[in-house]
Design a protein around this motif. Structure first.
Motif, PDB file in Angstrom:
ATOM      1  N   GLU A  61       0.804  -1.213   0.000  1.00 38.87           N
ATOM      2  CA  GLU A  61       0.000   0.000   0.000  1.00 38.87           C
ATOM      3  C   GLU A  61       0.849   1.280   0.000  1.00 38.87           C
ATOM      4  N   ARG A  62       1.842   1.276   0.869  1.00 32.42           N
ATOM      5  CA  ARG A  62       2.657   2.485   0.995  1.00 32.42           C
ATOM      6  C   ARG A  62       3.370   2.795  -0.323  1.00 32.42           C
ATOM      7  N   ALA A  63       3.865   1.766  -0.950  1.00 31.24           N
ATOM      8  CA  ALA A  63       4.543   1.967  -2.227  1.00 31.24           C
ATOM      9  C   ALA A  63       3.573   2.524  -3.258  1.00 31.24           C
ATOM     10  N   LYS A  64       2.330   2.063  -3.202  1.00 31.81           N
ATOM     11  CA  LYS A  64       1.353   2.557  -4.160  1.00 31.81           C
ATOM     12  C   LYS A  64       1.153   4.054  -3.999  1.00 31.81           C
ATOM     13  N   TYR A  65       1.063   4.479  -2.743  1.00 33.85           N
ATOM     14  CA  TYR A  65       0.891   5.908  -2.509  1.00 33.85           C
ATOM     15  C   TYR A  65       2.116   6.688  -2.968  1.00 33.85           C
ATOM     16  N   ILE A  66       3.271   6.122  -2.670  1.00 37.80           N
ATOM     17  CA  ILE A  66       4.490   6.827  -3.098  1.00 37.80           C
ATOM     18  C   ILE A  66       4.511   6.945  -4.614  1.00 37.80           C
ATOM     19  N   ARG A  67       4.160   5.863  -5.274  1.00 41.82           N
ATOM     20  CA  ARG A  67       4.177   5.900  -6.736  1.00 41.82           C
ATOM     21  C   ARG A  67       3.198   6.915  -7.290  1.00 41.82           C
ATOM     22  N   THR A  68       2.012   6.950  -6.700  1.00 45.40           N
ATOM     23  CA  THR A  68       1.027   7.912  -7.178  1.00 45.40           C
ATOM     24  C   THR A  68       1.555   9.324  -6.981  1.00 45.40           C
ATOM     25  N   MET A  69       2.152   9.530  -5.835  1.00 39.90           N
ATOM     26  CA  MET A  69       2.699  10.856  -5.551  1.00 39.90           C
ATOM     27  C   MET A  69       3.762  11.220  -6.594  1.00 39.90           C
ATOM     28  N   LEU A  70       4.656  10.288  -6.852  1.00 39.06           N
ATOM     29  CA  LEU A  70       5.724  10.565  -7.802  1.00 39.06           C
ATOM     30  C   LEU A  70       5.162  10.792  -9.205  1.00 39.06           C
TER      31      LEU A  70
END
Ligand code: SF4
Ligand code: SF4
Ligand code: SF4
Lengths: 369, 772, 243
Positions: free
Chosen positions: B476-485
């Protein structure tokens, strides 16, 4: 022989630029035979106007430093610094000196397709021709040739510029230069008429076309519409944004200049500043009260004619800066939009300005104003 | 030749009594003729924009070669561009200087074994080389300083000094040299329709529907993944099937045209990936229509363009790559993307150089050779033809202040554009071929180079395809980071395009303002990832490492900090009446046209098609966030621009939401354990284990297609794996700019000459992305 | 869905917009939001994770070749050192600063610096040998001030301090330790090709012949877990397992 010299001296002495502060120095120098002659020659108003101000020297200094002012100011507006590292503590003041010298020593390429003689001639001619109007401009009380038709003559000479630009484009024989020149020709017709009408409006308003006789009144207050027209016309004439159509870098790759290199380009490059200088000077004379300025106790008396020059130059710098800073504010219009503005809105506005002047003069004669 | 030329330049400056003046003036008046050849140009622009302001050094960017005396070669010089470089150099007056920035221009960088690049140092004499990919603005300015010192002080020196330290000499255990880590299956099994069990009801109904409609025309219909259907037909039936799809189901555009070469089975697989903009249900579905034809020197196949015009340029590209002649496509008589003398490079029998892992003394790759002639071909017959009909041809580019890195052939009549012919490929760096020769993980930085203004999205698309194939669930956290990036990079790309757009309309202040904003974005990027433009941060299964709290804060602050500067930009550029006069009603693309030409992204939406992959086939956490798709209906330059502007405001809000979510979330895994296997502990930071975990990644066999919404539109990756090699068998990338190229051409017809640049600017075209 | 429509500007609106544009220019000429880092004299502060030039520590290197294998640009090539080990060399004419090598290096033998502004006179010098990568190099610097970009919620703040930034990080960030060793999972299939033994740089694999049967033994204490043998094994019967 002696008589001739004496007569000449007399003419010169009768028409000297007067600067009270340095008068004692001049008087002293006048005792020395040849030096005295030299000094009075230089201070002879026509020669002073031609060589010092508003003529060659001032122009030279302008060309050397004005682009720096422009680049610095644009840099500032654009959140940058502008030229600096060449002398960091002076903010890169002598940047243009380096550029000019570099152009001077750079190879001048005449490409295979160019019309060789004209290619080079036009570059130098256009620079020289742009100097002519300087003869008819006054900086305060200093003028080279005072003529009752001064303003008209000036206009006529100013209208010569585009011809040389066309020549440049034609001699370059390149596709972009060609399109650029055609654009220049179109724009020429579009701005010329309203521009001339605006000047006419002022001539009518002042009742004279001798720049020396134009009073120190602020034309911009008497007829702001004419001033606006004149300013826009001048921006068009010098290819400033938003009317930088003939030289559009991204479209026609600097148009007529595309093939020029070295000092030939250097001359063309400064020609654009020359043009701007002359038109600004005209604007100052017609609309901004020429060399007039508020009385500063002490200075005004002591500097004499020089004070007029100082005011004049200050105003020229302001007008020129405004004209050049436009490029940080506006994108460029399309050719057809430029033409529509020239042939449509501008002519209409200039006619209003003309009417304004006529009405103004009538009212004045009728004693209303 | 090189040495002599360089000496000649210095000789001019050294001789004569005025030599000190000459040198002083040349030193402070180096005007670079911005030779924008590739992505390094982005950083060059940063070096000369408000962030670093190269003009301070007296280096004023000058678009026109005759007036410049300095070339900064920005990265890759392809075989096609080599000619332009030489010509520009020759056009410049003496004395002149050349710097090469970026690894590509030196020993090839990541493209070192590309079939299409050359070494600038063999074309023109070079004074300094500045390493980096891309070079930082500081590096570029350091290069300028080095040239200045060379001119003024005669100091021709490298600006770094290494200290040599003796290596340990106590002799230990010797060992043999290991073999290459890459593994190529000798007879790979290449199939694009491997069935996969997925939970997708609509899929099974669609397939049965298709089966009944295409009765007798198809060979097989397979569900290869969720939202992916492959239809196999006989070559002669393909057109008929396509027509049926188009008429009955509203499949109205192709997303990709692909060819797969299978030499050991003597066949080519020809694919069309088609989808629909008009049928809402089918929007997320990609139908791969494919057939097999015999492999020979110049096979022929009917073009699909009468039905789907959007396939036009891609077919031409496949013609270049594989030598397949699509009958009926107008562009089959010349090379489109490649230099004329190039062979069909994507056929498998065309081999690239192999890596050498052991140091030897032959550092230069021998295969890079110069194009045979350095003459720039001018379409002379076109000149005559145009003149006969009272028209005029102007060639814009590849070196022109307003061309970007491609050539446009404008045919004009008076001030009206009659026709525009694009001549792309000046930055074609053969990514698809190189990718076939690299490990899966090594392709992450490779594809990112397609568009360094939008790097995270370029990463993300590729990584998605891998994750799809391996069915990896990302933490989940990676998904948010990716969306942010991804959103950060979308915003960055928009500002890039705004800057170029401002320049194209002649507004340099607009350019400087947005570049200052971009400087903030890059500052955030460098703190997040360590690199300004090429982070390679998103890897299969997650991201390289977790992000610290203060960097998150900074990114969150950016969303509000940007407003102050944005307001000024709005006032001086976006709302400027002159800008509006230039763009309103110019270059209109109607909805029908947009669909027909297969436009993508914000440019499609500006014409009124409500299609955004983030909504249509949501990925990452887009479906959990609160945002809206923006569309417009004007379809003109202003509409396209304002639509994107609105979209960026949405992006800023998404960015804010993701940052907030990340701040609330505890630190934790950012890489999926499924892909790490034995190295699960590295799930917060891959440092130390990248090769262990990814070096031997193998995808299951089949074709894996991912689409994402990158900054400029649909980005499609389709990877074909044979299930055995640890390198892809074929990767097809269709970038949004490539699809939008057609839009520029069609929108320009009938407009005025100056409008061409407004249209060009409004499409946010980034040539390296289009050329790949 | 949000529909964007752009209205025509009326005369009043137009005048306002002209005024706004001119206003911005006037305001900026007095109080500019200058964002410039005056590079040769000032240097922008880069974060510690910045990807710059790479330094190498031979004591930590386990000779795993992973840096060379992962390098997407083939910039790293291994060179034999006097001690018969292979150490990396980097060709900065190819390096793309992706730092995949650093992220692959298990024991942090490679580490980053903040050097990124270098001009080379010719391309041959760009190949950096192992010997040169050990000590921090010297670069030409003219900076006397350090500029830091700070972004608060209002605007970009530019903080200038009169200091010379060190381009080298004091400590190398550690990587998670995952101790693995090589293990033979199917000894019966071994064909005795000795590849694993030859490729192992730490002498952890030894062979012995007993009763005419080849027997490979892996010494788990010496094994660095570099995985070369696993990769090379002809029969693919070696595997990395937890220690
Ligand atoms: S890939 Fe792009 S950024 Fe990297 S060196 Fe080449 S041109 Fe520069
Ligand atoms: S940073 Fe990347 S390109 Fe450079 S040596 Fe390391 S792996 Fe290779
Ligand atoms: S990855 Fe690290 S330990 Fe392995 S060979 Fe390279 S430098 Fe040495």
């Amino acid at each position: 022989m002696q008589e001739v010299i004496n007569e000449l001296l007399e003419t010169m002495m009768s028409n000297q630029v007067s600067v009270p502060v340095i008068q004692p120095v001049i008087d002293m120098a006048a005792q020395v035979p040849m030096v005295g002659l030299g000094i009075s020659f230089i201070l002879w108003t026509p020669i002073f106007a031609l060589l010092i101000c508003p003529g060659l020297s001032t122009l030279g200094i302008f060309l050397l430093f004005f682009p720096w002012i422009e680049r610095k100011l644009c840099g500032r507006i654009q959140w940058r610094v502008g030229p600096r590292e060449i002398v960091p503590w002076l903010g890169g003041l002598i940047q243009l000196l380096a550029d000019t010298l570099r152009f001077l020593f750079q190879e001048v390429i005449v490409h295979k397709d160019a019309h060789r003689p004209y290619f080079l001639q036009f570059a130098f001619l256009s620079f020289a021709a742009a100097l002519l109007p300087l003869l008819f401009i006054n900086a305060g009380a200093v003028i080279a040739i005072a003529s009752p038709y001064g303003v008209q003559l000036l206009l006529a000479l100013v209208c010569l510029f585009p011809l040389f630009i066309l020549g440049l484009g034609w001699a370059s024989n390149s596709r972009f230069a060609f399109i650029g020149s055609v654009r220049e020709a179109f724009m020429y017709f579009a701005y010329e008429i309203p521009f001339i009408i605006a000047v006419l409006a002022m001539v009518i308003l002042f009742g004279t076309s001798n720049p020396m006789l134009i009073p120190d009144k602020w034309g911009i207050i008497l007829n702001p519409i004419a001033a606006f027209t004149f300013f826009v016309g001048a921006a068009m004439a010098t290819s400033r944004m938003p009317f930088e159509i003939p030289e559009a870098d991204q479209e026609v790759a600097a148009g007529p200049h595309v093939e020029y290199s070295g000092i030939a380009f250097g001359l063309i490059y400064v020609m654009c500043y020359e043009k701007a200088y002359i038109l600004s000077a005209l604007m100052v004379v017609l609309f901004l009260g020429g060399g007039g300025g508020p009385y500063i106790p002490g200075l005004t008396v002591h500097l004499g004619d020089l004070m007029g020059i100082v005011w004049f130059l200050l105003k020229v710098i302001i007008v020129m800066t405004t004209m050049f800073v436009l490029r940080t504010i506006y994108p460029r219009y399309r050719l057809d939009q430029g033409l529509t503005i020239g042939w449509g809105a501008m002519i209409a506005i200039s006619l209003v300005a003309l009417a304004w002047s006529i009405v103004f003069v009538f009212l004045q004669q009728g004693g209303v104003l | 030749m090189e040495k002599e030329e360089q000496d000649r330049n210095m000789h001019i400056l050294r001789t004569g009594v005025l030599s000190p003046v000459k040198r002083w003036s040349a030193k402070w008046s180096l005007w670079p003729c911005h030779f924008v050849t590739s992505c390094c140009g982005v950083e060059l622009a940063h070096a000369f924009a408000s962030g670093f302001d190269g003009e301070r050094l007296g280096t004023l960017n000058m678009g026109i070669s005759r007036q410049a005396n300095f070339i900064i070669v920005e990265g890759t010089i392809t075989r096609k561009m080599a000619r332009a470089l030489r010509i520009v150099w020759e056009q410049m007056p003496d004395p002149k200087f050349v710097n090469v920035i970026g690894a590509c221009g030196q020993r090839g960088g990541i493209f070192w074994n590309s079939y299409n690049i050359t070494r600038p140092s063999e074309i023109v004499p070079v004074d300094f080389f500045i390493p980096g990919c891309p070079v930082t603005p500081e590096g570029i300015l350091r290069g300028v300083r080095a040239v200045q010192d060379k001119i003024a002080l005669g100091k021709d020196e490298t600006t770094i000094k290494f200290k040599k330290v003796a290596l340990p000499s106590e002799v230990g255990q010797g060992s043999t040299i290991p073999t290459s880590p890459k593994r190529f299956a000798p007879t790979p099994l290449v199939k694009v329709d491997i069935p996969r069990e997925v939970d997708w009801d609509f899929g099974s109904t669609t397939v049965s529907n298709l089966k009944s409609q295409l009765e007798g025309l198809y060979k097989s219909i397979t569900i290869t993944d969720k939202n992916r259907i492959a239809i196999k037909t006989a070559p002669e039936n393909l057109m008929e099937v396509a027509r049926k799809l188009s008429d009955n189901m509203g499949i109205d555009h192709t997303k990709s045209v692909n060819v797969v070469d299978v030499p050991h089975e003597q066949k080519f697989i020809l694919e069309y990936m088609a989808s629909s903009y008009s049928n809402n249900d089918l929007m997320p579905v990609i139908i791969t229509l494919f057939t097999e034809i015999e492999r020979k020197a110049e096979p022929e196949f009917p073009s699909i363009t009468p039905l789907w015009d959007s396939a036009d340029y891609s077919e031409r590209e496949m013609h270049d790559f594989f030598g397949i002649k699509y009958e009926g496509n107008a562009g089959m008589n010349a090379k489109f993307l490649l230099a004329p003398e190039t062979q069909t490079p994507l056929r498998k029998d065309f081999k690239l150089d192999e890596e050498n892992y052991v140091f030897d003394d032959s550092p230069l790759n021998p295969k890079i050779d110069l194009p045979t002639s350095l003459e720039m071909p001018a379409p002379t017959d076109l000149y005559d033809e145009a003149e006969a009909s009272d028209e005029f041809i102007i060639l814009v580019g590849p070196h022109h202040t307003g061309s970007g890195h491609l050539r446009w052939i404008l045919r004009i009549k008076g001030d009206i554009i009659v026709d525009v012919t694009p001549d792309p490929g000046y930055v074609h760096r053969s990514m698809e071929k190189i990718a076939e020769n690299r490990l899966y993980i090594q392709n992450v930085p490779l594809f990112e180079r397609a568009n360094i203004t939008d790097p995270f999205n370029m990463n993300l698309g590729y990584v998605h395809a891998i994750e799809k194939a391996l069915s990896i669930e990302v933490p989940e956290r990676a998904k948010y980071i990716r969306t942010m990036l991804a959103e950060l990079s979308r915003i960055g790309a928009f500002f890039y395009d705004s800057g170029i757009f401002s320049l194209f309309t002649g507004h340099s202040t607009g350019f400087m303002y947005v570049w200052a904003i971009r400087e903030m974005i890059l500052e955030a990027t460098v703190r997040l990832t360590g690199s300004r433009c090429t982070p390679s941060f998103i890897i299969p299964g997650g991201v390289r490492r977790d992000i610290s709290k203060d960097v998150l804060d900074m990114t969150g602050n950016f969303t509000t900090a940007v407003n102050k500067r944005l307001k000024k930009f709005e006032d001086i550029f976006i709302n400027n009446p002159v800008f509006i006069a230039r763009t309103k009603g110019v270059g209109v693309v109607t909805k029908q046209e947009a669909i027909k030409y297969g436009l993508v992204g914000p440019f499609l939406r500006a014409s009124g098609v409500d299609y955004d992959i983030r909504k249509v086939e949501p990925y990452e956490v887009y479906d959990k966030l609160n945002w809206e798709v923006t569309t417009g209906d004007a379809g003109d330059c202003l509409g396209r621009y304002m639509g994107r502007y609105e979209e960026i405001k949405q992006s800023l809000s998404i960015l804010k939401q993701t940052v907030d979510a990340l701040k609330r979330m505890p630190r934790g895994d950012v890489i999926s354990g499924e892909v790490l296997g034995e190295y699960k502990e590295a799930s917060e930071d891959i440092k130390g284990h990248l090769y262990h975990a990814y070096g031997n990644l193998v995808l299951p066999k089949g074709e894996w297609t991912s689409v994402i919404e990158s900054a400029r539109g649909t980005l499609l990756y389709s990877i074909i794996s044979d299930g055995d090699s640890n390198v892809p068998y074929r990767v097809r990338i269709v970038t949004p700019c490539w699809m939008n190229l057609r839009g520029i051409v069609e929108a320009s017809k009938g407009e005025r000459v100056a409008d061409f640049w407004t249209i060009y600017g409004s499409f946010g075209y980034f040539p390296p992305e289009a050329d790949r | 869905m949000k529909k964007v429509t752009v209205q025509d500007q009326g005369l009043v609106e137009k005048t306002k917009c002209h005024a706004a544009a001119i206003g911005v220019a006037m305001k900026e000429s007095v109080y500019p939001l200058t964002a410039t880092v005056q590079y040769p004299r000032q240097r922008k502060k880069m974060p510690d994770n910045f990807r710059g030039y790479i330094l190498f520590d031979p004591d930590k290197c386990i000779n795993c070749w992973e840096c060379a294998f992962i390098c997407p640009a083939n910039a790293i090539r291994m060179k034999e050192a006097p001690n018969k080990k292979y150490y990396p060399t980097i060709d900065y004419g190819k390096c793309i600063f992706c730092h995949f090598c650093i992220d692959s290096c298990t024991d942090s033998a490679l580490r980053t610096t903040k050097i990124h502004d270098v001009a080379y006179k010719d391309m041959d010098e760009m190949v950096t040998l192992t010997e040169e990568m050990i000590e921090p190099p010297e670069i030409v610097r003219e900076d006397t001030k350090l500029v830091e970009y700070l972004i608060d919620d209002k605007d970009l703040q530019i903080k200038k301090t009169r200091e010379v930034d060190s381009l080298f990080m004091d400590e190398v960030p550690p990587s998670v330790e995952i101790p693995v060793v090589s293990q033979c999972i199917d000894g019966a299939s071994c064909i005795g090709c000795h590849v694993c033994e030859y490729v192992c740089g730490s002498g952890a694999i030894s062979s012995s012949i007993a009763n005419g049967v080849m027997n490979m033994a892996i010494d788990t204490d010496n094994c660095t877990g570099c995985g070369l043998c696993v990769k090379e094994c002809t029969m693919q019967i070696l595997k990395l397992v937890r220690k």
